[in-house]
Design a protein around this motif. Structure first.
Motif, PDB file in Angstrom:
ATOM      1  N   MET A 112     -26.195  39.204   1.474  1.00 21.88           N
ATOM      2  CA  MET A 112     -27.130  38.297   2.137  1.00 21.88           C
ATOM      3  C   MET A 112     -26.979  38.264   3.660  1.00 21.88           C
ATOM      4  N   LEU A 115     -28.662  41.191   5.242  1.00 20.35           N
ATOM      5  CA  LEU A 115     -30.114  41.265   5.126  1.00 20.35           C
ATOM      6  C   LEU A 115     -30.821  40.514   6.251  1.00 20.35           C
ATOM      7  N   VAL A 119     -34.443  41.253   7.975  1.00 27.73           N
ATOM      8  CA  VAL A 119     -35.565  40.330   7.764  1.00 27.73           C
ATOM      9  C   VAL A 119     -36.222  40.011   9.098  1.00 27.73           C
ATOM     10  N   HIS A 125     -39.873  43.181   5.300  1.00 24.18           N
ATOM     11  CA  HIS A 125     -38.665  42.579   4.751  1.00 24.18           C
ATOM     12  C   HIS A 125     -38.723  41.052   4.861  1.00 24.18           C
ATOM     13  N   TYR A 129     -38.305  38.508   1.742  1.00 20.83           N
ATOM     14  CA  TYR A 129     -37.433  37.329   1.766  1.00 20.83           C
ATOM     15  C   TYR A 129     -38.205  36.065   1.412  1.00 20.83           C
TER      16      TYR A 129
END
Length: 202
Positions: A112, A115, A119, A125, A129
């Motif tokens: 996480m 990411l 994002v 992305h 999310y």
């Protein structure tokens, strides 16, 4: 590497159920590769297929492409959303705030945080999310709206700002370990009680 399901790549007759074992292997391979440091951009269907022990055709029969596979994999990582009991606004909020940033899968702690930059860089992305967290956001939104409807919360409550006030502190603590002396076990109650002081109807 041996294919997880030796018949997975053979043509399927109408109505034949797909292999749950292959599904599981593909999802697990995706999460393992992300946990090992692969970025979303670098992650390929070829790499996932090789790790899962299946052919690429097996993956494409199940998912339209990498984005839809990632969506399912990250949903699995997040686990089943907590379900409010619907009796106490406070208790429901404590339950939902306690679930923010909490994942039973240990790979989440490695996946996480990595990411988040992706994002922020990629609209695709970011959309991915949002698709993952929106159902959880809706649960909290519904609890707050119920509190407004029953008169427990202010009639002029800004629901979206209230959600940010409730989830932000928990997310920062869970993702960044912002304050080592804060106790995660009681932090959800402290956050909810503190925020509700300003949200309750007067």
């Amino acid at each position: 590497m041996t294919d997880v399901n030796t018949t997975a790549d053979a043509p399927r007759s109408p109505g034949r159920p797909r292999s749950a074992r292959a599904d599981e292997a593909i999802i697990e391979a995706t999460l393992d590769l992300l946990a090992e440091g692969s970025t979303i951009e670098a992650l390929s269907i070829e790499a996932i297929a090789a790790r899962a022990g299946v052919g690429k055709a097996t993956i494409y029969r199940r998912w339209a492409g990498k984005e839809t596979l990632l969506l399912d994999a990250l949903r699995r990582l997040k686990g089943v959303a907590a379900q409010p009991a619907g009796q106490s606004v406070r208790d429901d909020l404590v339950l939902l705030v306690g679930a923010v940033g909490h994942n039973v899968d240990p790979r989440a702690a490695r996946i996480m945080p990595c990411l988040l930059p992706e994002v922020n860089r990629s609209p695709d992305h970011f959309h991915l999310y949002q698709n993952i967290i929106e159902p959880r956001r809706k649960l909290m939104r519904d609890v707050l709206r119920r509190g407004v409807a029953t008169g427990e919360l202010r009639a002029d409550l800004d629901i979206e700002v209230a959600m940010a006030l409730l989830t932000g502190p928990m997310l920062i603590q869970r993702l960044l370990r912002w304050h080592p002396e804060l106790d995660d076990r009681i932090l959800p109650e402290k956050i909810v009680d503190g925020v509700l002081t300003g949200l309750r109807a007067r």
